[in-house]
Each structure stands twice: as C-alpha cells, then as structure tokens.
Design an enzyme around this catalytic site. Sequence first.
Site, PDB file in Angstrom:
ATOM      1  N   PHE A 182       0.509  -5.800   8.865  1.00 47.13           N
ATOM      2  CA  PHE A 182       1.794  -5.756   8.175  1.00 47.13           C
ATOM      3  C   PHE A 182       2.661  -4.637   8.762  1.00 47.13           C
ATOM      4  CE2 PHE A 182       4.773  -4.276   5.021  1.00 47.13           C
ATOM      5  CZ  PHE A 182       5.305  -5.447   4.502  1.00 47.13           C
ATOM      6  N   LYS A 196      -8.856   4.028   1.405  1.00 44.04           N
ATOM      7  CA  LYS A 196      -7.522   3.988   0.806  1.00 44.04           C
ATOM      8  C   LYS A 196      -7.586   3.284  -0.547  1.00 44.04           C
ATOM      9  CE  LYS A 196      -2.857   2.306   1.651  1.00 44.04           C
ATOM     10  NZ  LYS A 196      -2.589   1.294   0.663  1.00 44.04           N
TER      11      LYS A 196
END
Length: 184
Positions: free
Chosen positions: A35, A113
């Site tokens: 992305f 994350k």
Amino acid sequence: MDEIEARIGQLRKELEEHNYNYYVLNAPTISDREFDRLMEELQHLEEQHPEYADPHSPTCRVGDDHNRSFTQVAHRYPMLSLGNTYTREEVAAFYERVRSSLQEPFTIVGELKFDGTSISLTYENGRLVQAVTRGDGVKGDDVTENVKTIRSIPLVLRGDDYPRQFEIRGEILMPWVVFEQLNA
C-alpha cells in the site's frame, strides 16, 4: 488521456479500493508495505504532474482521528506519527538522525505493529487528569472519561517515584475477542 494521467487514475482507484477494504470491510487485500509503495508512486506522479491535481485524491487525506463530539485539546508537545521503515538501511538512517539530534547513542527496540488509537495520558501528583487522542498531532480529542473505563490504565499510580506532572504516550488496543463481542 495520456499515459501518466491514466496511471494516476488507476493508482487513485486502486488505493481507494484498498482503503475501503481496510477501513470499512476490515479485510485488507495487500500488505501495508505494498500500500505504501502504491501511495508513494502516486505522490511522486502528482508532484511531477500538478496539472492532474485532484482534491479527492487519496494523497489528500489527512491522518486525523478527531471526533467533533469531543472537546479538542492542544498537545503540550506535538504528537507526531512515525515514518514507515522496511529495510535495515532505513532503520539505520532513522537511528543516525535521532542519534545526531540527541548527540548520544541509544537503543532501539522492535516490536510487532499494532493498529490501535494513539493516546497521551497526563498524570499530576500520581492521578490521571487527562487522556487525549493523537488527532492531527497538534490537537486531539479529550477522551478522559472513556479512558477511565479501561481497567489496565491506572487512575492513581502506586508508590511515589515519579515526577509531579508527566505525560506518557502509547497505543490503546482492543483484543479481537472483545472486538467480536462488540460487533455481535
């Protein structure tokens, strides 16, 4: 329509679809890294070709979690987001920038994350007095009353080995099982 304009249109459409999959369906179809690569390509093309500017481009979205129903609070210090790093070289460059600024070495800790809500907690005399979301980094939402419902966040600190007033920042996460219960 020339080749550049067509590529910009394709990237915008693709990124909007990925945003929809991620934020609305909670079912991303590409990695964060992919992305980011597509977004960087679009940003570069838009910078090189301002004649194709569009205020609705995915590059014009502001990373902002303001909710207008909450009171806005200015952060004492900006609450900045971290840049993405995917290679050892990028981490090394980050380390060098920070070390140079601090003028001393430091240790980096890497963790998985988590995607939650960034939060700033302010304590005075060991008592939680304010909780503010990241917002736009300069101002955020005062969510103190909401945060008080999170049992893992202490309302009153134990002991006395802390400054009279301090701010601590972190991420609020909702376990999947709780998220699924909420959706049900």
